[in-house]
Write an enzyme that holds these catalytic residues in place. Structure first.
Site, PDB file in Angstrom:
ATOM      1  N   ASP A   1       0.856  -1.190   0.000  1.00 54.50           N
ATOM      2  CA  ASP A   1       0.000   0.000   0.000  1.00 54.50           C
ATOM      3  C   ASP A   1       0.892   1.241   0.000  1.00 54.50           C
ATOM      4  O   ASP A   1       1.850   1.310   0.775  1.00 54.50           O
ATOM      5  CB  ASP A   1      -0.911  -0.035   1.242  1.00 54.50           C
ATOM      6  CG  ASP A   1      -2.042   0.975   1.158  1.00 54.50           C
ATOM      7  OD1 ASP A   1      -1.754   2.192   1.013  1.00 54.50           O
ATOM      8  OD2 ASP A   1      -3.212   0.568   1.224  1.00 54.50           O
TER       9      ASP A   1
ATOM     10  N   ASN B   1     -13.012  -3.651   2.682  1.00 52.76           N
ATOM     11  CA  ASN B   1     -14.129  -2.705   2.679  1.00 52.76           C
ATOM     12  C   ASN B   1     -14.964  -2.847   1.412  1.00 52.76           C
ATOM     13  O   ASN B   1     -14.415  -2.895   0.308  1.00 52.76           O
ATOM     14  CB  ASN B   1     -13.589  -1.269   2.764  1.00 52.76           C
ATOM     15  CG  ASN B   1     -12.732  -1.026   4.000  1.00 52.76           C
ATOM     16  OD1 ASN B   1     -12.976  -1.615   5.043  1.00 52.76           O
ATOM     17  ND2 ASN B   1     -11.723  -0.183   3.874  1.00 52.76           N
TER      18      ASN B   1
ATOM     19  N   GLN C   1     -14.723   2.057   1.553  1.00 50.82           N
ATOM     20  CA  GLN C   1     -14.023   1.685   0.316  1.00 50.82           C
ATOM     21  C   GLN C   1     -13.798   2.928  -0.538  1.00 50.82           C
ATOM     22  O   GLN C   1     -14.746   3.660  -0.837  1.00 50.82           O
ATOM     23  CB  GLN C   1     -14.837   0.655  -0.483  1.00 50.82           C
ATOM     24  CG  GLN C   1     -14.107   0.170  -1.728  1.00 50.82           C
ATOM     25  CD  GLN C   1     -14.881  -0.898  -2.510  1.00 50.82           C
ATOM     26  OE1 GLN C   1     -16.077  -1.079  -2.320  1.00 50.82           O
ATOM     27  NE2 GLN C   1     -14.178  -1.585  -3.388  1.00 50.82           N
TER      28      GLN C   1
ATOM     29  N   HIS D   1     -10.186  -5.305  -2.738  1.00 48.59           N
ATOM     30  CA  HIS D   1      -8.827  -5.456  -2.213  1.00 48.59           C
ATOM     31  C   HIS D   1      -8.909  -5.838  -0.747  1.00 48.59           C
ATOM     32  O   HIS D   1      -9.799  -5.399  -0.024  1.00 48.59           O
ATOM     33  CB  HIS D   1      -8.000  -4.177  -2.389  1.00 48.59           C
ATOM     34  CG  HIS D   1      -8.695  -2.932  -1.928  1.00 48.59           C
ATOM     35  ND1 HIS D   1      -9.656  -2.289  -2.687  1.00 48.59           N
ATOM     36  CD2 HIS D   1      -8.586  -2.230  -0.783  1.00 48.59           C
ATOM     37  CE1 HIS D   1     -10.099  -1.242  -2.023  1.00 48.59           C
ATOM     38  NE2 HIS D   1      -9.480  -1.174  -0.858  1.00 48.59           N
TER      39      HIS D   1
ATOM     40  N   HIS E   1      -6.831  -5.708   2.764  1.00 50.14           N
ATOM     41  CA  HIS E   1      -5.706  -5.084   3.468  1.00 50.14           C
ATOM     42  C   HIS E   1      -5.109  -6.104   4.440  1.00 50.14           C
ATOM     43  O   HIS E   1      -5.836  -6.740   5.209  1.00 50.14           O
ATOM     44  CB  HIS E   1      -6.186  -3.903   4.325  1.00 50.14           C
ATOM     45  CG  HIS E   1      -6.778  -2.759   3.568  1.00 50.14           C
ATOM     46  ND1 HIS E   1      -6.070  -1.626   3.252  1.00 50.14           N
ATOM     47  CD2 HIS E   1      -8.029  -2.557   3.080  1.00 50.14           C
ATOM     48  CE1 HIS E   1      -6.863  -0.767   2.608  1.00 50.14           C
ATOM     49  NE2 HIS E   1      -8.064  -1.312   2.492  1.00 50.14           N
TER      50      HIS E   1
HETATM   51  P1  AMP Z   1      -9.874   1.397   0.696  1.00 53.79           P
HETATM   52  O1  AMP Z   1     -10.112   2.595   1.584  1.00 53.79           O
HETATM   53  O2  AMP Z   1     -10.216   0.103   1.379  1.00 53.79           O
HETATM   54  O3  AMP Z   1     -10.518   1.539  -0.666  1.00 53.79           O
HETATM   55  O4  AMP Z   1      -8.309   1.348   0.505  1.00 53.79           O
HETATM   56  C1  AMP Z   1      -7.642   1.759  -0.655  1.00 53.79           C
HETATM   57  C2  AMP Z   1      -6.168   1.645  -0.371  1.00 53.79           C
HETATM   58  O5  AMP Z   1      -5.484   1.666  -1.605  1.00 53.79           O
HETATM   59  C3  AMP Z   1      -5.609   2.781   0.490  1.00 53.79           C
HETATM   60  O6  AMP Z   1      -4.996   2.217   1.658  1.00 53.79           O
HETATM   61  C4  AMP Z   1      -4.594   3.446  -0.435  1.00 53.79           C
HETATM   62  O7  AMP Z   1      -3.457   3.902   0.253  1.00 53.79           O
HETATM   63  C5  AMP Z   1      -4.260   2.340  -1.416  1.00 53.79           C
HETATM   64  N1  AMP Z   1      -3.814   2.751  -2.742  1.00 53.79           N
HETATM   65  C6  AMP Z   1      -4.418   3.633  -3.574  1.00 53.79           C
HETATM   66  N2  AMP Z   1      -3.730   3.730  -4.737  1.00 53.79           N
HETATM   67  C7  AMP Z   1      -2.677   2.874  -4.636  1.00 53.79           C
HETATM   68  C8  AMP Z   1      -1.593   2.522  -5.494  1.00 53.79           C
HETATM   69  N3  AMP Z   1      -1.448   3.061  -6.713  1.00 53.79           N
HETATM   70  N4  AMP Z   1      -0.681   1.623  -5.059  1.00 53.79           N
HETATM   71  C9  AMP Z   1      -0.809   1.073  -3.831  1.00 53.79           C
HETATM   72  N5  AMP Z   1      -1.808   1.364  -2.971  1.00 53.79           N
HETATM   73  C10 AMP Z   1      -2.725   2.262  -3.354  1.00 53.79           C
END
Ligand code: AMP
Ligand code: ZN
Length: 135
Positions: free
Chosen positions: A30, A86, A93, A99, A101
């Site tokens: 992440d 999420n 989300q 995805h 975590h």
């Molecule tokens: P969510 O809030 O569950 O949708 O989490 C999305 C996650 O994706 C967040 O923790 C971001 O930091 C991560 N994220 C967004 N863009 C990227 C990326 N290009 N590479 C790696 N992680 C990312």
């Protein structure tokens, strides 16, 4: 999905620090980690939420989660690990591609439980019955 950032990561059109990949899943770091080692595991095939995935697809995804979580445990030896996933903006989300975590934890790291536990009310049995009858 052509404008989905995680589809682009799965297709290697966008760079990521990939740690694991198989036929159906890919895991990468992440970019805004909750803690050092915070890793995301995604299905290569686009789905916005888990409701769009079959049980087999989810099985494949969580097989990859299990492998990566074991590697994080071996490599970083965290005191604990949270697995979070999420679905929908109401659930936090932000990226609309499924995805999972994997978040390494240590005592006193300040990361919070995302809800305030409350004793169940009278509706508990009725809600349980509704879920049971939907299965
Ligand atoms: P969510 O809030 O569950 O949708 O989490 C999305 C996650 O994706 C967040 O923790 C971001 O930091 C991560 N994220 C967004 N863009 C990227 C990326 N290009 N590479 C790696 N992680 C990312
Ligand atoms: Zn996607």
């Amino acid at each position: 999905m052509s404008d989905c950032i995680f589809c682009k990561i799965a297709a290697k059109d966008i760079k990521s620090a990939t740690v694991y990949e198989d036929e159906t899943a890919i895991a990468f770091m992440d970019v805004n980690p909750a803690s050092p080692g915070h890793t995301l595991v995604i299905p290569k095939k686009h789905a916005q939420t888990i409701s769009e995935m079959s049980a087999d697809e989810l099985g494949n995804l969580f097989r990859a989660v299990s492998k990566v979580a074991a590697a994080i445990k071996k490599a970083l030896n965290p005191e604990g690990i949270n697995i979070l996933q999420n679905n929908g903006s109401a659930a936090g989300q932000v990226v609309p591609h499924v995805h999972v975590h994997i978040i390494p934890r240590k005592s006193g790291d300040g990361l919070l439980t995302p809800w305030k536990p409350q004793p169940a009310g009278d509706e508990l049995a009725e809600i349980a019955a509704r879920i049971k009858s939907a299965l």
